[in-house]
Design a protein around this motif. Structure first.
Motif, PDB file in Angstrom:
ATOM      1  N   ILE A  28       0.823  -1.218   0.000  1.00  0.00           N
ATOM      2  CA  ILE A  28       0.000   0.000   0.000  1.00  0.00           C
ATOM      3  C   ILE A  28       0.855   1.264   0.000  1.00  0.00           C
ATOM      4  CG2 ILE A  28      -2.053  -1.072   0.958  1.00  0.00           C
ATOM      5  CD1 ILE A  28      -1.295   0.051   3.686  1.00  0.00           C
ATOM      6  N   PHE A  29       2.174   1.100   0.137  1.00  0.00           N
ATOM      7  CA  PHE A  29       3.050   2.252  -0.043  1.00  0.00           C
ATOM      8  C   PHE A  29       2.956   2.792  -1.463  1.00  0.00           C
ATOM      9  CE2 PHE A  29       5.109   3.291   3.719  1.00  0.00           C
ATOM     10  CZ  PHE A  29       5.597   2.177   4.382  1.00  0.00           C
ATOM     11  N   SER A  30       2.642   1.886  -2.403  1.00  0.00           N
ATOM     12  CA  SER A  30       2.563   2.283  -3.800  1.00  0.00           C
ATOM     13  C   SER A  30       1.209   2.859  -4.181  1.00  0.00           C
ATOM     14  CB  SER A  30       2.858   1.072  -4.686  1.00  0.00           C
ATOM     15  OG  SER A  30       1.806   0.127  -4.609  1.00  0.00           O
ATOM     16  N   ILE A  31       0.301   2.908  -3.228  1.00  0.00           N
ATOM     17  CA  ILE A  31      -1.053   3.423  -3.473  1.00  0.00           C
ATOM     18  C   ILE A  31      -1.170   4.764  -2.760  1.00  0.00           C
ATOM     19  CG2 ILE A  31      -3.506   2.976  -3.253  1.00  0.00           C
ATOM     20  CD1 ILE A  31      -2.797  -0.026  -3.104  1.00  0.00           C
ATOM     21  N   ASN A  32      -1.384   5.817  -3.530  1.00  0.00           N
ATOM     22  CA  ASN A  32      -1.348   7.161  -2.969  1.00  0.00           C
ATOM     23  C   ASN A  32      -2.365   7.348  -1.849  1.00  0.00           C
ATOM     24  OD1 ASN A  32       0.620   7.877  -4.823  1.00  0.00           O
ATOM     25  ND2 ASN A  32      -0.884   8.557  -6.319  1.00  0.00           N
ATOM     26  N   THR A  33      -3.587   6.935  -2.120  1.00  0.00           N
ATOM     27  CA  THR A  33      -4.659   7.119  -1.153  1.00  0.00           C
ATOM     28  C   THR A  33      -5.515   5.867  -1.092  1.00  0.00           C
ATOM     29  OG1 THR A  33      -4.755   9.490  -1.646  1.00  0.00           O
ATOM     30  CG2 THR A  33      -6.643   8.549  -0.490  1.00  0.00           C
ATOM     31  N   MET A  34      -5.777   5.414   0.120  1.00  0.00           N
ATOM     32  CA  MET A  34      -6.711   4.313   0.352  1.00  0.00           C
ATOM     33  C   MET A  34      -7.923   4.897   1.053  1.00  0.00           C
ATOM     34  SD  MET A  34      -5.298   1.403  -0.664  1.00  0.00           S
ATOM     35  CE  MET A  34      -6.251   0.190   0.247  1.00  0.00           C
ATOM     36  N   GLY A  35      -9.094   4.426   0.671  1.00  0.00           N
ATOM     37  CA  GLY A  35     -10.281   4.986   1.292  1.00  0.00           C
ATOM     38  C   GLY A  35     -11.424   4.008   1.400  1.00  0.00           C
ATOM     39  N   TRP A  36     -12.396   4.414   2.147  1.00  0.00           N
ATOM     40  CA  TRP A  36     -13.645   3.690   2.286  1.00  0.00           C
ATOM     41  C   TRP A  36     -14.791   4.566   1.801  1.00  0.00           C
ATOM     42  CZ3 TRP A  36     -14.020  -1.357   3.502  1.00  0.00           C
ATOM     43  CH2 TRP A  36     -12.942  -1.969   4.134  1.00  0.00           C
ATOM     44  N   TYR A  37     -15.630   3.969   0.984  1.00  0.00           N
ATOM     45  CA  TYR A  37     -16.845   4.617   0.512  1.00  0.00           C
ATOM     46  C   TYR A  37     -18.012   3.719   0.903  1.00  0.00           C
ATOM     47  CZ  TYR A  37     -14.043   7.724  -2.433  1.00  0.00           C
ATOM     48  OH  TYR A  37     -13.159   8.671  -2.882  1.00  0.00           O
ATOM     49  N   ARG A  38     -19.202   4.289   0.873  1.00  0.00           N
ATOM     50  CA  ARG A  38     -20.373   3.461   1.121  1.00  0.00           C
ATOM     51  C   ARG A  38     -21.508   3.869   0.199  1.00  0.00           C
ATOM     52  NH1 ARG A  38     -22.413   5.508   7.146  1.00  0.00           N
ATOM     53  NH2 ARG A  38     -23.319   7.514   6.470  1.00  0.00           N
ATOM     54  N   GLN A  39     -22.387   2.911  -0.045  1.00  0.00           N
ATOM     55  CA  GLN A  39     -23.546   3.169  -0.887  1.00  0.00           C
ATOM     56  C   GLN A  39     -24.759   2.479  -0.283  1.00  0.00           C
ATOM     57  OE1 GLN A  39     -23.078   2.154  -5.049  1.00  0.00           O
ATOM     58  NE2 GLN A  39     -24.705   3.576  -5.620  1.00  0.00           N
ATOM     59  N   ALA A  40     -25.715   3.291   0.112  1.00  0.00           N
ATOM     60  CA  ALA A  40     -26.972   2.777   0.637  1.00  0.00           C
ATOM     61  C   ALA A  40     -27.958   2.607  -0.520  1.00  0.00           C
ATOM     62  CB  ALA A  40     -27.532   3.737   1.677  1.00  0.00           C
ATOM     63  N   PRO A  41     -28.957   1.761  -0.352  1.00  0.00           N
ATOM     64  CA  PRO A  41     -29.938   1.546  -1.434  1.00  0.00           C
ATOM     65  C   PRO A  41     -30.581   2.860  -1.890  1.00  0.00           C
ATOM     66  CG  PRO A  41     -30.222  -0.105   0.262  1.00  0.00           C
ATOM     67  CD  PRO A  41     -29.221   0.885   0.795  1.00  0.00           C
ATOM     68  N   GLY A  42     -30.574   3.087  -3.185  1.00  0.00           N
ATOM     69  CA  GLY A  42     -31.193   4.277  -3.740  1.00  0.00           C
ATOM     70  C   GLY A  42     -30.395   5.553  -3.582  1.00  0.00           C
ATOM     71  N   LYS A  43     -29.171   5.434  -3.057  1.00  0.00           N
ATOM     72  CA  LYS A  43     -28.346   6.620  -2.841  1.00  0.00           C
ATOM     73  C   LYS A  43     -27.034   6.508  -3.605  1.00  0.00           C
ATOM     74  CE  LYS A  43     -30.185   7.894   1.681  1.00  0.00           C
ATOM     75  NZ  LYS A  43     -29.838   8.304   3.073  1.00  0.00           N
ATOM     76  N   GLN A  44     -26.378   7.659  -3.761  1.00  0.00           N
ATOM     77  CA  GLN A  44     -25.089   7.668  -4.436  1.00  0.00           C
ATOM     78  C   GLN A  44     -23.991   7.179  -3.501  1.00  0.00           C
ATOM     79  OE1 GLN A  44     -24.529  11.684  -5.942  1.00  0.00           O
ATOM     80  NE2 GLN A  44     -25.336  11.079  -7.929  1.00  0.00           N
ATOM     81  N   ARG A  45     -22.941   6.680  -4.100  1.00  0.00           N
ATOM     82  CA  ARG A  45     -21.777   6.276  -3.312  1.00  0.00           C
ATOM     83  C   ARG A  45     -21.139   7.531  -2.716  1.00  0.00           C
ATOM     84  NH1 ARG A  45     -17.804   1.795  -5.815  1.00  0.00           N
ATOM     85  NH2 ARG A  45     -19.893   0.915  -6.135  1.00  0.00           N
ATOM     86  N   GLU A  46     -20.757   7.432  -1.453  1.00  0.00           N
ATOM     87  CA  GLU A  46     -20.191   8.602  -0.779  1.00  0.00           C
ATOM     88  C   GLU A  46     -18.914   8.226  -0.047  1.00  0.00           C
ATOM     89  OE1 GLU A  46     -22.838  10.094   2.249  1.00  0.00           O
ATOM     90  OE2 GLU A  46     -22.939   8.177   3.292  1.00  0.00           O
ATOM     91  N   LEU A  47     -18.042   9.204   0.086  1.00  0.00           N
ATOM     92  CA  LEU A  47     -16.798   9.002   0.820  1.00  0.00           C
ATOM     93  C   LEU A  47     -17.094   8.890   2.311  1.00  0.00           C
ATOM     94  CD1 LEU A  47     -13.639   9.041   1.000  1.00  0.00           C
ATOM     95  CD2 LEU A  47     -13.867  11.513   1.349  1.00  0.00           C
ATOM     96  N   VAL A  48     -16.466   7.894   2.922  1.00  0.00           N
ATOM     97  CA  VAL A  48     -16.538   7.754   4.374  1.00  0.00           C
ATOM     98  C   VAL A  48     -15.263   8.313   4.995  1.00  0.00           C
ATOM     99  CG1 VAL A  48     -16.653   6.119   6.296  1.00  0.00           C
ATOM    100  CG2 VAL A  48     -18.055   5.751   4.233  1.00  0.00           C
ATOM    101  N   ALA A  49     -14.129   7.789   4.527  1.00  0.00           N
ATOM    102  CA  ALA A  49     -12.841   8.210   5.067  1.00  0.00           C
ATOM    103  C   ALA A  49     -11.744   7.791   4.106  1.00  0.00           C
ATOM    104  CB  ALA A  49     -12.591   7.598   6.446  1.00  0.00           C
ATOM    105  N   ALA A  50     -10.624   8.507   4.161  1.00  0.00           N
ATOM    106  CA  ALA A  50      -9.487   8.189   3.311  1.00  0.00           C
ATOM    107  C   ALA A  50      -8.207   8.441   4.081  1.00  0.00           C
ATOM    108  CB  ALA A  50      -9.514   9.017   2.032  1.00  0.00           C
ATOM    109  N   ILE A  51      -7.142   7.745   3.672  1.00  0.00           N
ATOM    110  CA  ILE A  51      -5.840   7.913   4.300  1.00  0.00           C
ATOM    111  C   ILE A  51      -4.779   7.839   3.221  1.00  0.00           C
ATOM    112  CG2 ILE A  51      -5.675   5.431   4.843  1.00  0.00           C
ATOM    113  CD1 ILE A  51      -4.219   6.318   7.464  1.00  0.00           C
ATOM    114  N   THR A  52      -3.840   8.771   3.269  1.00  0.00           N
ATOM    115  CA  THR A  52      -2.792   8.797   2.272  1.00  0.00           C
ATOM    116  C   THR A  52      -1.631   7.893   2.683  1.00  0.00           C
ATOM    117  OG1 THR A  52      -1.530  10.613   3.244  1.00  0.00           O
ATOM    118  CG2 THR A  52      -3.398  11.208   1.836  1.00  0.00           C
ATOM    119  N   SER A  53      -0.694   7.733   1.755  1.00  0.00           N
ATOM    120  CA  SER A  53       0.474   6.910   2.046  1.00  0.00           C
ATOM    121  C   SER A  53       1.323   7.513   3.160  1.00  0.00           C
ATOM    122  CB  SER A  53       1.314   6.718   0.781  1.00  0.00           C
ATOM    123  OG  SER A  53       1.695   7.982   0.260  1.00  0.00           O
TER     124      SER A  53
END
Length: 115
Positions: A28-53
């Motif tokens: 994951i050192f080679s991945i600039n940013t890792m993050g979590w997103y979520r998508q509830a039924p009928g809703k758009q995917r949204e950012l939950v949290a992210a962390i950089t290298s």
């Protein structure tokens, strides 16, 4: 190419906690940013949290008091600790990796919070 595999989802009662894990197929050192997103039924995917290298974090304002993102570089794994869960947190949670060679997604893990 990067494969991202999530785990840790499930059914939990309101007020409970879950920890999601996302393991990458390469460092994951080679991945600039890792993050979590979520998508509830009928809703758009949204950012939950992210962390950089470098370890800098970013959260959705409404979630920062309850959710914590972290990383274990030795295990190529990113975690999302979710506390005081609410029914409105019910969604499919996706791991994301933004790297120089692409934008990658995991298959998602279902989190269901019951009353």
């Amino acid at each position: 190419q990067v494969q991202l595999v999530e785990s840790g989802g499930g059914l939990v009662q309101a007020g409970g906690s879950l920890r999601l894990s996302c393991t990458a197929s390469r460092s994951i050192f080679s991945i600039n940013t890792m993050g979590w997103y979520r998508q509830a039924p009928g809703k758009q995917r949204e950012l939950v949290a992210a962390i950089t290298s470098r370890g800098s974090t970013n959260y959705a304002d409404s979630l920062k008091s309850r959710f914590t993102i972290s990383r274990d570089n030795a295990k190529d794994t990113v975690y999302l600790q979710m506390n005081s869960l609410k029914p409105e947190d019910t969604a499919v949670y996706y791991c994301n990796g933004k790297s120089f060679d692409g934008n990658y997604w995991g298959q998602g893990t279902q989190v269901t919070v019951s009353l």
